[in-house]
Write a protein that holds these residues in place. Structure first.
Motif, PDB file in Angstrom:
ATOM      1  N   ASN A 157       1.093   1.115  -1.434  1.00 45.14           N
ATOM      2  CA  ASN A 157       1.432  -0.006  -0.562  1.00 45.14           C
ATOM      3  C   ASN A 157       0.243  -0.298   0.353  1.00 45.14           C
ATOM      4  OD1 ASN A 157       2.442  -1.104   2.158  1.00 45.14           O
ATOM      5  ND2 ASN A 157       4.222  -1.396   0.842  1.00 45.14           N
ATOM      6  N   PRO A 158      -0.235  -1.562   0.421  1.00 43.99           N
ATOM      7  CA  PRO A 158      -1.445  -1.847   1.203  1.00 43.99           C
ATOM      8  C   PRO A 158      -1.367  -1.383   2.656  1.00 43.99           C
ATOM      9  CG  PRO A 158      -0.898  -3.729  -0.167  1.00 43.99           C
ATOM     10  CD  PRO A 158       0.238  -2.758  -0.310  1.00 43.99           C
ATOM     11  N   ALA A 159      -0.212  -1.535   3.288  1.00 41.10           N
ATOM     12  CA  ALA A 159      -0.079  -1.116   4.686  1.00 41.10           C
ATOM     13  C   ALA A 159      -0.222   0.398   4.819  1.00 41.10           C
ATOM     14  CB  ALA A 159       1.261  -1.578   5.249  1.00 41.10           C
ATOM     15  N   ILE A 160       0.437   1.143   3.931  1.00 39.29           N
ATOM     16  CA  ILE A 160       0.349   2.608   3.969  1.00 39.29           C
ATOM     17  C   ILE A 160      -1.061   3.065   3.612  1.00 39.29           C
ATOM     18  CG2 ILE A 160       1.218   4.763   2.978  1.00 39.29           C
ATOM     19  CD1 ILE A 160       3.205   3.307   4.780  1.00 39.29           C
ATOM     20  N   ALA A 161      -1.646   2.422   2.614  1.00 40.76           N
ATOM     21  CA  ALA A 161      -3.011   2.786   2.204  1.00 40.76           C
ATOM     22  C   ALA A 161      -3.996   2.565   3.347  1.00 40.76           C
ATOM     23  CB  ALA A 161      -3.428   1.972   0.975  1.00 40.76           C
ATOM     24  N   MET A 162      -3.851   1.444   4.063  1.00 38.77           N
ATOM     25  CA  MET A 162      -4.754   1.170   5.180  1.00 38.77           C
ATOM     26  C   MET A 162      -4.528   2.161   6.319  1.00 38.77           C
ATOM     27  SD  MET A 162      -6.722  -1.207   4.189  1.00 38.77           S
ATOM     28  CE  MET A 162      -7.568  -1.484   5.741  1.00 38.77           C
ATOM     29  N   LEU A 217       0.079  -9.829   7.556  1.00 40.11           N
ATOM     30  CA  LEU A 217      -1.352  -9.666   7.783  1.00 40.11           C
ATOM     31  C   LEU A 217      -1.728  -8.778   8.960  1.00 40.11           C
ATOM     32  CD1 LEU A 217      -2.815 -13.246   7.161  1.00 40.11           C
ATOM     33  CD2 LEU A 217      -2.917 -11.255   5.673  1.00 40.11           C
ATOM     34  N   VAL A 218      -0.860  -8.662   9.953  1.00 39.02           N
ATOM     35  CA  VAL A 218      -1.237  -7.928  11.166  1.00 39.02           C
ATOM     36  C   VAL A 218      -1.645  -6.495  10.856  1.00 39.02           C
ATOM     37  CG1 VAL A 218      -0.322  -6.899  13.275  1.00 39.02           C
ATOM     38  CG2 VAL A 218       0.005  -9.326  12.855  1.00 39.02           C
ATOM     39  N   ILE A 219      -0.835  -5.808  10.052  1.00 41.96           N
ATOM     40  CA  ILE A 219      -1.140  -4.405   9.738  1.00 41.96           C
ATOM     41  C   ILE A 219      -2.443  -4.309   8.952  1.00 41.96           C
ATOM     42  CG2 ILE A 219      -0.387  -2.404   8.393  1.00 41.96           C
ATOM     43  CD1 ILE A 219       2.452  -3.032   9.149  1.00 41.96           C
ATOM     44  N   ILE A 220      -2.579  -5.175   7.940  1.00 40.66           N
ATOM     45  CA  ILE A 220      -3.770  -5.122   7.094  1.00 40.66           C
ATOM     46  C   ILE A 220      -5.023  -5.466   7.886  1.00 40.66           C
ATOM     47  CG2 ILE A 220      -4.904  -6.182   5.105  1.00 40.66           C
ATOM     48  CD1 ILE A 220      -2.140  -6.512   3.847  1.00 40.66           C
ATOM     49  N   LEU A 221      -4.957  -6.574   8.639  1.00 39.40           N
ATOM     50  CA  LEU A 221      -6.128  -6.980   9.422  1.00 39.40           C
ATOM     51  C   LEU A 221      -6.430  -5.998  10.543  1.00 39.40           C
ATOM     52  CD1 LEU A 221      -5.797 -10.866   9.737  1.00 39.40           C
ATOM     53  CD2 LEU A 221      -7.558  -9.592   8.542  1.00 39.40           C
ATOM     54  N   PHE A 265     -16.024  -7.448  -7.421  1.00 40.54           N
ATOM     55  CA  PHE A 265     -15.162  -7.567  -8.592  1.00 40.54           C
ATOM     56  C   PHE A 265     -14.326  -6.308  -8.788  1.00 40.54           C
ATOM     57  CE2 PHE A 265     -14.085  -8.670 -12.969  1.00 40.54           C
ATOM     58  CZ  PHE A 265     -13.993 -10.060 -12.886  1.00 40.54           C
ATOM     59  N   ILE A 266     -14.995  -5.142  -8.671  1.00 42.19           N
ATOM     60  CA  ILE A 266     -14.291  -3.876  -8.865  1.00 42.19           C
ATOM     61  C   ILE A 266     -13.263  -3.648  -7.763  1.00 42.19           C
ATOM     62  CG2 ILE A 266     -14.575  -1.364  -8.891  1.00 42.19           C
ATOM     63  CD1 ILE A 266     -17.320  -1.825 -10.195  1.00 42.19           C
ATOM     64  N   VAL A 267     -13.680  -3.892  -6.528  1.00 41.38           N
ATOM     65  CA  VAL A 267     -12.782  -3.687  -5.388  1.00 41.38           C
ATOM     66  C   VAL A 267     -11.650  -4.720  -5.404  1.00 41.38           C
ATOM     67  CG1 VAL A 267     -12.621  -3.844  -2.870  1.00 41.38           C
ATOM     68  CG2 VAL A 267     -14.498  -2.595  -3.925  1.00 41.38           C
ATOM     69  N   GLY A 268     -11.962  -5.951  -5.831  1.00 43.34           N
ATOM     70  CA  GLY A 268     -10.981  -7.025  -5.754  1.00 43.34           C
ATOM     71  C   GLY A 268      -9.856  -6.924  -6.744  1.00 43.34           C
ATOM     72  N   ILE A 269     -10.085  -6.326  -7.915  1.00 41.95           N
ATOM     73  CA  ILE A 269      -9.044  -6.282  -8.943  1.00 41.95           C
ATOM     74  C   ILE A 269      -7.778  -5.572  -8.460  1.00 41.95           C
ATOM     75  CG2 ILE A 269      -8.445  -5.266 -11.189  1.00 41.95           C
ATOM     76  CD1 ILE A 269     -11.191  -6.073 -12.192  1.00 41.95           C
ATOM     77  N   PRO A 270      -7.872  -4.372  -7.854  1.00 48.57           N
ATOM     78  CA  PRO A 270      -6.631  -3.707  -7.451  1.00 48.57           C
ATOM     79  C   PRO A 270      -6.140  -4.067  -6.052  1.00 48.57           C
ATOM     80  CG  PRO A 270      -8.446  -2.218  -7.090  1.00 48.57           C
ATOM     81  CD  PRO A 270      -9.031  -3.485  -7.659  1.00 48.57           C
ATOM     82  N   MET A 271      -6.909  -4.865  -5.285  1.00 45.22           N
ATOM     83  CA  MET A 271      -6.597  -5.029  -3.866  1.00 45.22           C
ATOM     84  C   MET A 271      -6.241  -6.466  -3.515  1.00 45.22           C
ATOM     85  SD  MET A 271      -9.493  -2.661  -2.080  1.00 45.22           S
ATOM     86  CE  MET A 271      -8.573  -2.684  -0.555  1.00 45.22           C
ATOM     87  N   PHE A 272      -5.438  -6.608  -2.454  1.00 47.55           N
ATOM     88  CA  PHE A 272      -5.186  -7.919  -1.894  1.00 47.55           C
ATOM     89  C   PHE A 272      -6.487  -8.486  -1.328  1.00 47.55           C
ATOM     90  CE2 PHE A 272      -1.000  -5.899  -1.653  1.00 47.55           C
ATOM     91  CZ  PHE A 272      -0.212  -6.891  -2.226  1.00 47.55           C
ATOM     92  N   TYR A 273      -6.607  -9.819  -1.347  1.00 51.39           N
ATOM     93  CA  TYR A 273      -7.849 -10.462  -0.929  1.00 51.39           C
ATOM     94  C   TYR A 273      -8.233 -10.070   0.493  1.00 51.39           C
ATOM     95  CZ  TYR A 273     -11.412 -13.992  -0.205  1.00 51.39           C
ATOM     96  OH  TYR A 273     -12.603 -14.618   0.072  1.00 51.39           O
ATOM     97  N   THR A 274      -7.256 -10.105   1.398  1.00 49.01           N
ATOM     98  CA  THR A 274      -7.560  -9.838   2.802  1.00 49.01           C
ATOM     99  C   THR A 274      -8.065  -8.415   3.001  1.00 49.01           C
ATOM    100  OG1 THR A 274      -5.803 -11.378   3.415  1.00 49.01           O
ATOM    101  CG2 THR A 274      -6.664  -9.966   5.149  1.00 49.01           C
TER     102      THR A 274
END
Length: 432
Positions: free
Chosen positions: A255-260, A61-65, A106-115
């Motif tokens: 990858n969520p970390a790279i995308a962020m 979570l640290v990277i994402i948050l 709904f649109i944003v949530g489908i491809p993404m992690f909740y956080t």
């Protein structure tokens, strides 16, 4: 006796935080030690579980948050959030702003992690509340209900995807059935909580309510939208492209970390440097964004430690054994097992996967659709979020509400989505 350490631990945590008013992170550690020792762990084993729980939770979570807070801060201070929200209000009108945010969630949530979806969309929700003077919960809760549905019901989120694989369910059908059952769940939460959303009116967090600096121009709406939604584009786009043409580079971009990280870099340039701000000023903004989530990270770490203690004491398995011989519908049983584990350990993902492993011998029993069994398990895994869930504390801190108000709003919303989702699954079971 199986449930006694959990019940006592939760009561102890509530008393320490609300009555004694002890620091929440310290309270979590004390409760973890208590539950671990009463659950049969040694001091060394309890401490080891706490450390692993904190590490596992913060590690993901640290990277994402951190990057999410940076992106949100830059979007807010550059005026991009105001421009986006003003256009939303103009396009849908104040009367339909909840609908606009439900669709967005709904649109944003489908491809993404909740956080990721939470930290991207909540600053926009706060900006809408500030600009329109609408109650914050009125604006935000329906959107979060939408995110919860995508998190608990729909692939490609980790838990629904993993459960579908365990049950041998078709991902496409699971997604379709999930949308069919999820939409009524969102609408039900919206209507059930309409009075609560009007009654609870917290003070908006100052770090997200900012005045546009007239010294710098606000980028065009296109730039604002692209930067704010870049994580959605990268993660969702990579998932779609990888389905037809998998490639390591595409996978990395998704990858969520790279995308962020890429999103923050884009924000630094397009919302910062390109508008005339020097890099020192932008860096100061990033530092203030990180400092604003330090307390939230510690609280979530405490919840992660509590989850690890529950797993280490094998409470999940014991709950499953108690319920396994009750002889009820597999759909209802899957929901109950997931729900009880969720209440105990706090993590939707852990409860869903643990319940799925318990339910595996019952897949195909009574001709139940494996896709519906995925949804029943997922629905149970998001019920009654409370003080041992990191999402509970994210909501409390970002929306600046008390624990009691969080229980009356966030917890009721999650439980409503869960129960209505189960009802939808049972109805579908009679149709298909």
């Amino acid at each position: 006796m199986v449930f006694l350490p959990i019940v006592l631990g939760i009561i102890m945590l509530i008393l320490l935080v609300t009555v004694v008013k002890l620091d929440t992170f310290i309270s979590f550690v004390l409760v973890c030690l208590f539950v671990g020792l009463t659950g049969g762990l040694t001091v060394a084993e309890a401490v080891d579980a706490i450390q692993h729980g904190i590490g596992d939770t913060l590690g993901s979570l640290v990277i994402i948050l951190g990057f999410g807070a940076m992106l949100g801060k830059l979007v807010a201070e550059s005026g991009a959030a105001n421009k986006i929200t003003n256009r939303l209000v103009a396009a849908f009108g104040l009367k339909n702003i909840q609908l606009a945010l439900i669709v967005t969630g709904f649109i944003v949530g489908i491809p993404m992690f909740y956080t990721v979806g939470f930290v991207i969309l909540v600053p926009l929700v706060i900006a809408i509340a500030a600009n329109t003077k609408l109650p914050l919960l009125y604006v935000g809760l329906p959107m979060l209900a939408s995110l919860s549905v995508t998190h608990g019901f729909l692939p490609p989120h980790p838990a629904p995807t993993a459960i579908a694989e365990m049950y041998g369910a078709d991902l496409g059908l699971t997604l379709i059935y999930g949308i069919i059952t999820g939409i009524p769940a969102i609408i039900a939460a919206k209507f059930l909580l309409r009075k609560t959303m009007q009654r609870i009116q917290p003070k908006l967090l100052k770090e997200y309510v900012v005045e546009t600096d007239d010294r710098y121009p606000v980028p065009s709406l296109t730039i604002c939208l692209l930067v704010a939604l870049l994580p959605v584009i990268l993660i969702g786009g990579a998932s779609l492209v990888s389905t037809f043409a998998p490639h390591p580079i595409i996978t990395a971009l998704g990858n969520p970390a790279i995308a962020m990280l890429l999103s923050v870099l884009a924000a630094i340039y397009f919302l910062g440097v390109r508008t005339g701000r020097d890099i020192a000023e932008v860096t100061k903004t990033l530092a203030s964004a990180v400092s604003s989530i330090a307390v939230v990270l510690l609280i979530i770490a405490g919840a992660g430690a509590f989850k690890a203690i529950m797993v280490a004491t094998q409470v999940s398995e014991q709950i499953g054994e108690v319920l396994g011989g009750l002889g009820m519908s597999p759909l209802i049983l899957a929901w109950i097992i997931a729900a009880l584990i969720r209440v105990s350990v706090g993590s939707a993902t852990v409860s869903a996967l643990t319940a799925a492993s318990i339910m595996l011998p019952m897949v195909g029993a009574q001709g139940v659709s494996p896709e519906l069994l995925v949804l029943a398990t997922g629905a149970g895994s998001i019920t009654f979020s409370h003080i041992n869930d990191g999402g509970f504390w994210l909501f409390k801190e970002y929306f600046n509400v008390s624990i009691r108000e969080t229980l009356l709003s966030w917890t009721v919303m999650e439980t409503t989505v869960s129960i209505v989702g189960l009802i939808g699954v049972l109805i579908l079971d009679q149709i298909i």
